[in-house]
Motif scaffolding. Structure first.
Motif, short mmCIF file in Angstrom:
data_model
loop_
_atom_site.label_atom_id
_atom_site.label_comp_id
_atom_site.label_asym_id
_atom_site.label_seq_id
_atom_site.Cartn_x
_atom_site.Cartn_y
_atom_site.Cartn_z
N ARG A 161 9.19 18.40 -15.43
CA ARG A 161 9.96 17.26 -15.93
C ARG A 161 10.88 17.64 -17.07
NH1 ARG A 161 4.68 15.26 -15.23
NH2 ARG A 161 4.52 13.90 -13.42
N GLY A 162 10.88 18.89 -17.41
CA GLY A 162 11.72 19.34 -18.51
C GLY A 162 13.18 19.36 -18.12
N PRO A 163 14.05 19.62 -19.07
CA PRO A 163 15.49 19.64 -18.81
C PRO A 163 15.82 20.70 -17.77
CG PRO A 163 15.01 19.66 -21.18
CD PRO A 163 13.72 19.89 -20.46
N GLY A 164 16.62 20.30 -16.73
CA GLY A 164 17.07 21.23 -15.72
C GLY A 164 16.08 21.50 -14.62
N LEU A 165 14.87 20.92 -14.65
CA LEU A 165 13.87 21.17 -13.62
C LEU A 165 13.51 19.90 -12.86
CD1 LEU A 165 11.54 23.73 -15.38
CD2 LEU A 165 13.14 24.14 -13.53
N SER A 166 14.38 18.95 -12.82
CA SER A 166 14.22 17.78 -11.98
C SER A 166 15.23 17.87 -10.84
CB SER A 166 14.44 16.50 -12.79
OG SER A 166 15.76 16.48 -13.31
N VAL A 167 14.96 17.14 -9.76
CA VAL A 167 15.83 17.18 -8.59
C VAL A 167 17.17 16.52 -8.92
CG1 VAL A 167 16.11 16.44 -6.20
CG2 VAL A 167 13.87 17.17 -7.03
N GLN A 168 18.23 17.29 -8.80
CA GLN A 168 19.57 16.78 -9.05
C GLN A 168 20.35 16.54 -7.77
OE1 GLN A 168 20.40 16.06 -12.22
NE2 GLN A 168 18.36 16.81 -12.81
N GLY B 222 10.40 13.02 1.19
CA GLY B 222 9.43 12.49 0.24
C GLY B 222 9.74 12.77 -1.21
N ILE B 223 11.00 12.97 -1.56
CA ILE B 223 11.37 13.18 -2.95
C ILE B 223 12.75 12.59 -3.17
CG2 ILE B 223 12.50 15.44 -2.68
CD1 ILE B 223 11.01 16.31 -5.25
N THR B 224 13.02 12.13 -4.39
CA THR B 224 14.30 11.52 -4.72
C THR B 224 14.86 12.18 -5.97
OG1 THR B 224 13.16 9.81 -6.01
CG2 THR B 224 13.67 9.30 -3.70
N PRO B 225 16.16 12.09 -6.18
CA PRO B 225 16.75 12.66 -7.40
C PRO B 225 16.07 12.11 -8.64
CG PRO B 225 18.48 12.12 -5.84
CD PRO B 225 17.21 11.57 -5.26
N GLY B 226 15.80 13.01 -9.56
CA GLY B 226 15.10 12.65 -10.80
C GLY B 226 13.64 13.02 -10.79
N ASP B 227 13.06 13.24 -9.58
CA ASP B 227 11.66 13.65 -9.52
C ASP B 227 11.52 15.11 -9.95
OD1 ASP B 227 11.08 11.16 -8.58
OD2 ASP B 227 10.89 11.76 -6.48
N ALA B 228 10.30 15.47 -10.35
CA ALA B 228 10.03 16.85 -10.76
C ALA B 228 10.13 17.78 -9.56
CB ALA B 228 8.64 16.95 -11.38
N ILE B 229 10.97 18.79 -9.66
CA ILE B 229 11.20 19.67 -8.52
C ILE B 229 9.99 20.54 -8.22
CG2 ILE B 229 12.21 21.60 -9.84
CD1 ILE B 229 14.28 21.82 -7.52
N LEU B 230 9.16 20.83 -9.25
CA LEU B 230 7.98 21.63 -9.01
C LEU B 230 6.86 20.85 -8.32
CD1 LEU B 230 7.80 23.79 -12.26
CD2 LEU B 230 8.76 24.39 -10.04
N PRO C 275 17.72 25.45 -10.47
CA PRO C 275 16.88 24.50 -11.21
C PRO C 275 16.74 23.13 -10.60
CG PRO C 275 19.04 24.62 -12.22
CD PRO C 275 19.07 25.62 -11.10
N GLY C 276 17.63 22.67 -9.68
CA GLY C 276 17.54 21.27 -9.30
C GLY C 276 18.02 20.91 -7.91
N THR C 277 17.98 21.82 -6.93
CA THR C 277 18.52 21.55 -5.61
C THR C 277 17.44 21.70 -4.55
OG1 THR C 277 20.73 22.31 -6.26
CG2 THR C 277 20.26 22.20 -3.91
N ILE C 278 17.39 20.72 -3.64
CA ILE C 278 16.55 20.80 -2.45
C ILE C 278 17.50 20.99 -1.25
CG2 ILE C 278 14.88 19.64 -0.97
CD1 ILE C 278 13.76 20.36 -3.70
N LEU C 279 17.32 22.07 -0.50
CA LEU C 279 18.16 22.36 0.66
C LEU C 279 17.37 22.11 1.93
CD1 LEU C 279 20.72 23.47 2.01
CD2 LEU C 279 19.72 25.76 1.80
N ILE C 280 17.93 21.26 2.81
CA ILE C 280 17.32 20.95 4.10
C ILE C 280 18.31 21.39 5.18
CG2 ILE C 280 16.31 19.16 5.55
CD1 ILE C 280 14.89 19.52 2.87
#
Length: 292
Positions: free
Chosen positions: A76-83, A103-111, A138-143
């Motif tokens: 949840r730290g800076p730069g480690l949330s889904v952007q 099952g994830i939305t922007p702003g959620d913890a990427i880890l 730090p913040g991208t989910i690729l599908i």
């Protein structure tokens, strides 16, 4: 007899010049206080670590809780949330269905995101043949998905669906977006349509005249022609029947005639029924007036 004083006794001894301290010794001397502080901090860290290990020894789950909490806070730290959620390869698959499966939305913890679980959920969608899911810090989910290909339109009890080659329903709305597709009709037709459609594609002179492929009693096929005639194919011998039908068309132009039905179910005979011409009703004549 008196001794002569030695020549060396009259000389004055000089002390050797002092050695110059090495550069390393001078560096440590200048930073003695700083190094002492580092040592104290290290000792304190060792003491804290020993205490933590003692707690873990008493409570084995403490380690799991500590690690989970630390990763959650880090995610949840800076730069480690889904952007950004980037989806590649989508043409017809509903984006909303894909996002719900991720099952994830922007702003959620990427880890907190599990790519393997998301891949399994995506591949359960009828549209998706296979999926690749990647977490890019730090913040991208690729599908990246490969979609199943629309193969035919299936009609059952008045409802239409687009199906893939295996008969899985892909869509029930906006069917026109898929372009012209073969029409298969009947219960169970979607599961066994592929071999029949492939067979017709090998005989384009027949396929061009077929409006629908109809499954009869989940055992055999009828071909409904554009002019409304039915070609009744034998069960289990469709390939031989299509070959014979193509020969009759090439030689006798059979399918260009006003047919009502062609029965090919018996191997030793061909029964052709022609359309019954519609006889117009006789024109009514005005009744003659009778004189009284």
């Amino acid at each position: 007899m008196a001794r002569k004083p030695s020549e060396s006794a009259g000389r004055t001894r000089t002390a050797p010049p002092p050695k110059r301290p090495s550069a390393t010794r001078l560096w440590f001397k200048k930073r003695r206080a700083w190094l002492r502080g580092i040592g104290m901090v290290t000792l304190a860290g060792v003491a804290v670590g020993a205490g933590v290990l003692g707690v873990i020894a008493l409570d084995p789950m403490a380690r799991v809780r500590e690690t989970t909490s630390w990763l959650a806070e880090l995610g949840r730290g800076p730069g480690l949330s889904v952007q950004e959620i980037r989806i590649e390869g989508r043409e017809f698959a509903p984006r909303e269905a894909l996002l719900a499966a991720i099952g994830i939305t922007p702003g959620d913890a990427i880890l907190d995101f599990d790519p393997g679980a998301a891949k399994q959920r995506l591949e359960q969608i009828a549209w998706v043949e296979d999926a690749h899911v990647e977490r890019r810090l730090p913040g991208t989910i690729l599908i990246r998905i490969n979609e199943r290909r629309a193969f035919a339109v299936w009609q059952r009890e008045g409802r239409f669906s687009v199906i893939d080659r295996e008969g899985r329903v892909m869509a029930t709305e906006r069917l026109e977006a898929f372009g012209p597709l073969p029409l298969v009709v009947g219960v169970g037709a979607e599961r066994v349509a592929a071999p029949m459609i492939d067979l017709l594609r090998s005989a384009p002179e027949i396929a061009d005249r077929v409006q629908a492929i109809i499954r009869v009693s989940e055992r055999r096929w009828n071909l409904r022609l554009q002019n409304g005639a039915d070609i009744m194919l034998p069960e289990g011998h469709e390939e031989a029947a299509i070959t014979r039908l193509a020969e009759l068309q090439a030689r006798d132009k059979l399918l260009d005639r006003p047919l009502a039905a062609v029965d090919m179910r018996l191997p030793d005979r061909l029964v052709v029924r022609m359309q019954t011409p519609v006889t117009p009703p006789p024109a009514s004549t005005p009744a003659r007036s009778q004189r009284g």
